[in-house]
Design a protein around this motif. Sequence first.
Motif, mmCIF file in Angstrom:
data_model
loop_
_atom_site.group_PDB
_atom_site.id
_atom_site.type_symbol
_atom_site.label_atom_id
_atom_site.label_comp_id
_atom_site.label_asym_id
_atom_site.label_seq_id
_atom_site.Cartn_x
_atom_site.Cartn_y
_atom_site.Cartn_z
ATOM 1 N N GLN A 103 5.786 48.316 78.400
ATOM 2 C CA GLN A 103 7.152 48.694 78.737
ATOM 3 C C GLN A 103 7.358 48.742 80.249
ATOM 4 O O GLN A 103 8.398 48.332 80.756
ATOM 5 C CB GLN A 103 7.483 50.054 78.101
ATOM 6 N N GLN A 104 6.337 49.251 80.970
ATOM 7 C CA GLN A 104 6.448 49.294 82.424
ATOM 8 C C GLN A 104 6.522 47.884 83.009
ATOM 9 O O GLN A 104 7.349 47.596 83.876
ATOM 10 C CB GLN A 104 5.237 50.046 83.006
ATOM 11 N N LEU A 105 5.680 47.003 82.502
ATOM 12 C CA LEU A 105 5.679 45.630 82.993
ATOM 13 C C LEU A 105 6.976 44.898 82.670
ATOM 14 O O LEU A 105 7.402 44.000 83.398
ATOM 15 C CB LEU A 105 4.490 44.858 82.406
ATOM 16 N N ALA A 106 7.612 45.308 81.547
ATOM 17 C CA ALA A 106 8.840 44.639 81.116
ATOM 18 C C ALA A 106 10.092 45.332 81.630
ATOM 19 O O ALA A 106 11.208 44.937 81.291
ATOM 20 C CB ALA A 106 8.884 44.562 79.595
ATOM 21 N N LEU A 133 11.178 48.368 80.890
ATOM 22 C CA LEU A 133 11.832 49.162 79.850
ATOM 23 C C LEU A 133 11.592 50.645 80.074
ATOM 24 O O LEU A 133 10.780 51.037 80.913
ATOM 25 C CB LEU A 133 11.299 48.755 78.468
ATOM 26 N N VAL A 134 12.307 51.473 79.314
ATOM 27 C CA VAL A 134 12.019 52.901 79.325
ATOM 28 C C VAL A 134 10.596 53.109 78.846
ATOM 29 O O VAL A 134 10.203 52.609 77.784
ATOM 30 C CB VAL A 134 13.003 53.665 78.412
ATOM 31 N N VAL A 135 9.787 53.822 79.605
ATOM 32 C CA VAL A 135 8.371 53.995 79.282
ATOM 33 C C VAL A 135 8.209 55.254 78.434
ATOM 34 O O VAL A 135 8.192 56.367 78.946
ATOM 35 C CB VAL A 135 7.512 54.092 80.561
ATOM 36 N N ASP A 136 8.132 55.072 77.111
ATOM 37 C CA ASP A 136 7.978 56.213 76.212
ATOM 38 C C ASP A 136 6.875 55.997 75.176
ATOM 39 O O ASP A 136 6.615 56.879 74.361
ATOM 40 C CB ASP A 136 9.296 56.535 75.511
ATOM 41 N N GLY A 137 6.233 54.813 75.197
ATOM 42 C CA GLY A 137 5.135 54.567 74.263
ATOM 43 C C GLY A 137 5.569 54.373 72.836
ATOM 44 O O GLY A 137 4.735 54.384 71.930
ATOM 45 N N ILE A 138 6.869 54.175 72.606
ATOM 46 C CA ILE A 138 7.399 54.039 71.250
ATOM 47 C C ILE A 138 7.818 52.594 70.996
ATOM 48 O O ILE A 138 8.451 51.965 71.843
ATOM 49 C CB ILE A 138 8.595 54.981 71.031
ATOM 50 N N LEU A 139 7.459 52.079 69.834
ATOM 51 C CA LEU A 139 7.765 50.701 69.487
ATOM 52 C C LEU A 139 9.182 50.618 68.912
ATOM 53 O O LEU A 139 9.375 50.498 67.709
ATOM 54 C CB LEU A 139 6.739 50.170 68.478
ATOM 55 N N GLY A 140 10.164 50.704 69.806
ATOM 56 C CA GLY A 140 11.556 50.610 69.400
ATOM 57 C C GLY A 140 12.028 49.167 69.391
ATOM 58 O O GLY A 140 11.282 48.244 69.738
ATOM 59 N N PRO A 141 13.291 48.929 69.003
ATOM 60 C CA PRO A 141 13.791 47.552 68.866
ATOM 61 C C PRO A 141 13.767 46.760 70.175
ATOM 62 O O PRO A 141 13.462 45.572 70.167
ATOM 63 C CB PRO A 141 15.212 47.738 68.336
ATOM 64 N N LYS A 142 14.108 47.389 71.322
ATOM 65 C CA LYS A 142 14.070 46.651 72.586
ATOM 66 C C LYS A 142 12.648 46.277 72.968
ATOM 67 O O LYS A 142 12.389 45.185 73.478
ATOM 68 C CB LYS A 142 14.723 47.482 73.693
ATOM 69 N N THR A 143 11.716 47.187 72.722
ATOM 70 C CA THR A 143 10.311 46.892 73.013
ATOM 71 C C THR A 143 9.810 45.762 72.118
ATOM 72 O O THR A 143 9.071 44.875 72.566
ATOM 73 C CB THR A 143 9.451 48.153 72.825
ATOM 74 N N ASN A 158 11.585 43.311 70.769
ATOM 75 C CA ASN A 158 12.143 42.039 71.223
ATOM 76 C C ASN A 158 11.440 41.529 72.474
ATOM 77 O O ASN A 158 11.167 40.329 72.611
ATOM 78 C CB ASN A 158 13.645 42.202 71.491
ATOM 79 N N ALA A 159 11.153 42.438 73.393
ATOM 80 C CA ALA A 159 10.463 42.032 74.617
ATOM 81 C C ALA A 159 9.043 41.587 74.323
ATOM 82 O O ALA A 159 8.543 40.604 74.881
ATOM 83 C CB ALA A 159 10.466 43.190 75.617
ATOM 84 N N LEU A 160 8.365 42.292 73.397
ATOM 85 C CA LEU A 160 6.978 41.968 73.084
ATOM 86 C C LEU A 160 6.857 40.603 72.432
ATOM 87 O O LEU A 160 5.887 39.869 72.667
ATOM 88 C CB LEU A 160 6.401 43.061 72.162
#
Length: 618
Positions: free
Chosen positions: A108-111, A113-123, A125-127
Amino acid sequence: MKKVLIFFLVFVSCSNNDNQELTLPLVEPIKQSSTTIIEEELITTSSTTTTTSPVTTTTTQTSTTTTLPTSINSIEEAQILLQNLGIYNGEIDGINGSLTKKAISEFQQLAGLVVDGILGPKTINALINGESSYIDTGGADVDVSKVVYSIEIEEAQIKLKELSLYNGEIDGINGLGTKNAIREFQKLAGLVVDGVLGPITASALDKGKDSYVKTTPVQSTTTENKPVTPIESSSENYTVDLRNYNPNADCINGYVNDSQVWVPDPCFYPVFVYRYGQIAQVNSQAELDAYLSQNWSLTKEKTYSSLGQVPTQNYVTGVNSPVNGLPMPANANNSIVLGIKNDNNVNARPQSGPESADAVFEVLVEGGMTRFINIFYQSDTNYHGPIRSARPTDPTVLRPLGGVLIASGATGGLIPEIQDMGVPVITDRRPDYFRISSRKAPHNLYADTSLLKLTAISRGYKKVDNPQPLFPWGDPSFQNWSNNSYLTLTFSNYTKTTWTWNGNTYDRTYYDAYKNQRNDNAHYWIDINGNSNQISFKTIIALFCEPYVHPLQLPSVKTVGEGRAIILHGGKMLDAKWKRGSNLDPFHIVDGNNNILYVPKGKVWISLVPNTKNPSFG
């Protein structure tokens, strides 16, 4: 451009961008502790390429081609992609543990995104887009992460390890493993189970096992047609503490102060909240809202008196199977009951095991998916899998059979809880378990049931020579049963199953939102030789149960109490009721007047369906 990898441990109260999970204020005060901030050095490794002449040296390398997921429907698929990016180096096990969350946070930090360690929809899509999601840092240096060390946490880890509740590293870091160990200790000590090392928990931890509460097992009674009678969960009469209550004072909104202690609202009349046998007083509306959102209730939970064994018809103990009522072969390996977890992820099908089992339970798990518990008593298979991790509902259906749970592992703290319920657990061990090469982890763990039975017996797990009948097996007349051709059961918005009468058995089809939008996907099994066919069973039992979320944030259903039961057999359907008084009880099937109803003998599939979802049939 210089690429920098950063490790962050970020605790977020809530995120409105990338997930729907909330981390609520703590329900137990934390004592103030001295902390040391450890700066993690950034280590840059430069790689040097040396070219060697290929004339004198020839290297032959065997490579394995791994197909990366093009979508993410589970934690294991995320782990595969994170591993491919060089961020995750743990086991591909589908468990959302500390290593996985750390890797998600780093990505998330590299992308950006909000860094919360949670696999949400934005994470997600980015992954899926991999390195193309990374933001350009322009070669700028980025601050290193800060990891909080606490001497109090380190001392607690040592004590928890001495109590065999913590098996992680003694590092003074309050990670997931430490919190789960604290939760397990709190449960044993009769404290509020919140995973927080507050002063009450710390004081109890100093006393070790002396702080454990003493429990008296409920004695089972044999009463055939006794109703399920709720009893008070505690004989004690509690009185709220009114020391902070003063309606004439200035009212405030309750909040958590710098010491992580709830500050009461003097105008709020205190109330008790209840969850899983625990009780707590709350002193403000904000505190009450926090508790209620964590599945606490203002209503004291019901407990029930045990019902004892079920009656049967034309059933001989030691001759008929307690699992499905059928006569057992003379040479059956019926030494002990095993309940083996079977994955039902889209990548796990077709499974091996349901076709050989004496009975199958289907239970709801996270993500709206289901998993199976394949029950083996008089039957065996040398090829069962994929095997997956345990869930809270599993021991509740094995306890009346004196069964042993077979799983790949479990969320931290769950296995001790299962064992406390009287259900032994066997996890990944050789040679009982083995991995197959034709599938990727974690969907490649298989086992041999005959070897597992030997292991269970050698460990002294056998409780009874002849387990009690799991249902009231008999020979009903079907006079009050209605004609029926299909039954559709909804476990969640993501999973539905349909059982269709083919004139001889019930064939299974399913809807899986992670697979496609079809409702008629045929569900197949496959054996070690590649033989395959559609899953079909003689008897289908749907038990509608109250859903709840376990303290480890695992979706589950309650199998003690009572609810609707639908039974299919021979093209006929019975709409009835199930009831149980304790986890020691089998499942009693009764009519509206509480008279026992007999269940036809036969290979049986039992679906534990959330009672918030209505079935359809015709």
